[in-house]
Structure formats: structure tokens, C-alpha cells
Design a protein around this motif. Structure first.
Motif: not given
Length: 315
Positions: A247-267
């Protein structure tokens, strides 16, 4: 009489059909607790599970004849190993059966994030493309000459490195220990690797040591031109810190196939244009699934024959 095995989560139909030819298969369970055990589970010699399924001391103790916990995939983080060790229960997993599939997908995610493939598709579908002279998307760096930092140079990490080298990328890595036989630059800290890298690839096993290893400090070190790719386990990344960094531009981007609380993905994560998100499918190549199933069946055969497992997990 067929030996009894217990299926915790439901297994693929092809595998289940073959299991039922040789074994009395109980399950699946509705949840991971002794009160969810089906009738006859006390006779089970094998528990079939996946790494994220909670297999704690209470569940293990409720299975008095258990001798093997067989994980369908490579992960085994949900197993309470001291409880298994105390009972002399063996553990097996899929070893590197799906490593090629996951490495292929990891490179796809790296391309999708760094080259903004998803954003480009949305740009076109929204009718914003006005031709090649004007109204084009902003330029982004290519992969050639860029630095890929791999966190975890195991079977999957090594395959990712080999594929990235074909893109003329420079490869560095952080591991529990150096791999001097491999032609890649070793960094003795994750922070040091992130400071060096343009793209940080997460391919570690899930464990207490790797939980939230990718934190706000590592993301700051990766920097505003950096990209994060995670194809290992969601708990390796502090998801809140990652969302804030995106959100803050600290990094340019991310690509994720896995999440902390699957299958929930934060809005908040789903709303981000600079995040590429897929539903834990890196190992979904047909060849990988067949290889995993064959290895699991071979481990069961070895166990019931009293032979060494083909892919044991050290406990």
C-alpha cells in the motif's frame, strides 16, 4: 483382511480409488480433533494428511495403533513431531515429487509481478489501450541482469534458480547453511539477501524458525523497486506487514500462491493492483499430482511390508 488407514482431509479421487483397492479407508474427517474420528479409527495404522492439517498430540493419542503419518504434499508443519517421536510414529511426505511443477509456477508468478502481466490484461480489458504510440503502460525493468534472491535453496529453490538463470538473472540465496557445490552467491542473513535482491523468492519449509521471517524490516530492505514471490507457506510472510508495504510503496509488487489463513485472503490484499494472487495451485500440474500419489502409495507399501520408507521425514 485389508489394513486400516484413516484419511484426514479428503484425498484426490484417483488416489482414493487406488487406496480402496488395497486398504480399508476411513474418513475423511470433518475437522482435526479426536471427536471427529470415524467409527473404527482406533484400528488405523496410517493417517493420511496434508501439511497444514493439525495433527496434534491429542489426535495422535486417540489413534493407539498409528505407525505412520503420511503427508500427501511436501509440507508437514501441522504435525506435532514430539508427540509422534514419543510414540515411534514415522512420517513421510512427497519429497521433491512436485518440485518441478512448483518451480515452473514460481517463475510464472515472478514474470506476472515484475512484468505486470495481470495489470496489463486489466488495462486492455478496461479499454484503456489506445495503440502503441500513446496511452501505453509505464515501462518496467526486464528480468535480464536483475538479481533474484532465493530464501530456501532446497529441491524447489534449486529448480527456480536454474530456470531464472535462463533469463540471464544473477542468483543469490540464504539457507540454513551454504551450498558450496552450487554456483550461486550465499548470504548469511535473510536481511542481507533482501538488501541485495531485486526479486525475493520464498521457498522455505514452514517451521517455527521461518514463521514471519519476511517482516517489515526485510521488506524495507527489498526496497521500492523490489518484488516478493511466495510459493512456500503463507506463515513465512507477515501478511499485515506485506499489505502495508504494498500500500505504501515500500516494495513494488508481490505475487503470492499461499496465505497465512487459507483459504481466507484479506480484502485489503485482494484490493491491491500491485499484488498477483493465486489459490495455492503451484503443485497442480498433472505430472506432479501423479508423482505425489505414486510416492504416497509406495510409502504405504513399504511401511506395511516392514521396509524403509522412500521419503521419510526426520523427526
Amino acid at each position: 483382511m485389508k489394513p486400516t488407514i484413516l484419511m484426514a482431509p479428503r484425498m484426490p479421487a484417483r488416489l482414493l480409488a487406488r487406496l480402496e483397492e488395497r486398504y480399508e479407508v476411513l474418513g475423511p474427517m470433518t475437522h482435526s480433533a479426536p471427536d471427529a474420528l470415524p467409527a473404527g479409527a482406533a484400528a488405523a495404522r496410517v493417517l493420511l494428511t496434508i501439511g497444514s492439517w493439525k495433527t496434534d498430540a491429542a489426535l495422535i493419542e486417540a489413534l493407539p495403533n498409528l505407525g505412520l503419518i503420511a503427508c500427501y504434499g511436501t509440507g508437514n508443519e501441522g504435525i506435532e513431531r514430539p508427540a509422534a517421536r514419543a510414540r515411534g510414529i514415522l512420517i513421510s511426505n512427497a519429497a521433491d515429487a512436485n518440485a518441478t511443477s512448483v518451480a515452473e509456477f514460481a517463475v510464472g508468478l515472478m514474470l506476472a509481478s515484475a512484468r505486470q502481466i495481470g495489470a496489463a490484461e486489466r488495462f486492455l480489458r478496461a479499454g484503456r489501450w489506445q495503440g502503441n504510440g500513446v496511452g501505453r503502460m509505464a515501462h518496467v525493468p526486464g528480468l535480464a541482469g536483475r538479481k533474484l534472491g532465493i530464501f530456501g535453496l532446497g529441491a524447489i529453490g534449486q529448480r527456480i534458480a536454474a530456470r531464472a538463470a535462463a533469463f540471464d538473472m544473477t542468483i543469490g540465496y540464504h539457507n540454513r547453511s551454504p551450498r558450496p557445490e552450487l554456483p550461486y552467491q550465499y548470504y548469511d542473513s535473510l536481511l542481507g539477501l533482501a538488501e541485495w535482491a531485486d526479486i525475493l523468492m520464498v521457498s522455505v519449509r514452514a517451521s517455527s524458525e521461518t514463521r514471519h521471517a519476511i517482516d517489515a524490516g526485510v521488506l524495507r530492505a527489498l526496497g521500492p523497486q523490489g518484488h516478493l514471490v511466495n510459493i512456500s507457506r503463507g506463515i513465512a510472510v507477515n501478511e499485515t506487514a506485506l499489505i502495508e508495504a504494498l500500500e505504501n510503496g515500500t516494495i513494488a509488487g508481490a505475487a503470492l500462491d499461499v496465505y497465512e489463513q487459507e483459504p481466507l485472503v484479506p480484502d485489503r490484499l485482494k484490493a491491491l493492483e500491485n499484488a498477483v494472487l493465486t489459490p495455492h495451485i503451484a503443485a497442480n500440474a498433472e505430472s506432479a499430482q501423479i508423482a505425489q500419489q505414486e510416492l504416497l502409495l509406495a510409502n504405504l507399501e513399504a511401511f506395511f511390508a516392514g521396509r524403509p520408507l522412500l521419503s521419510p521425514v526426520a523427526i
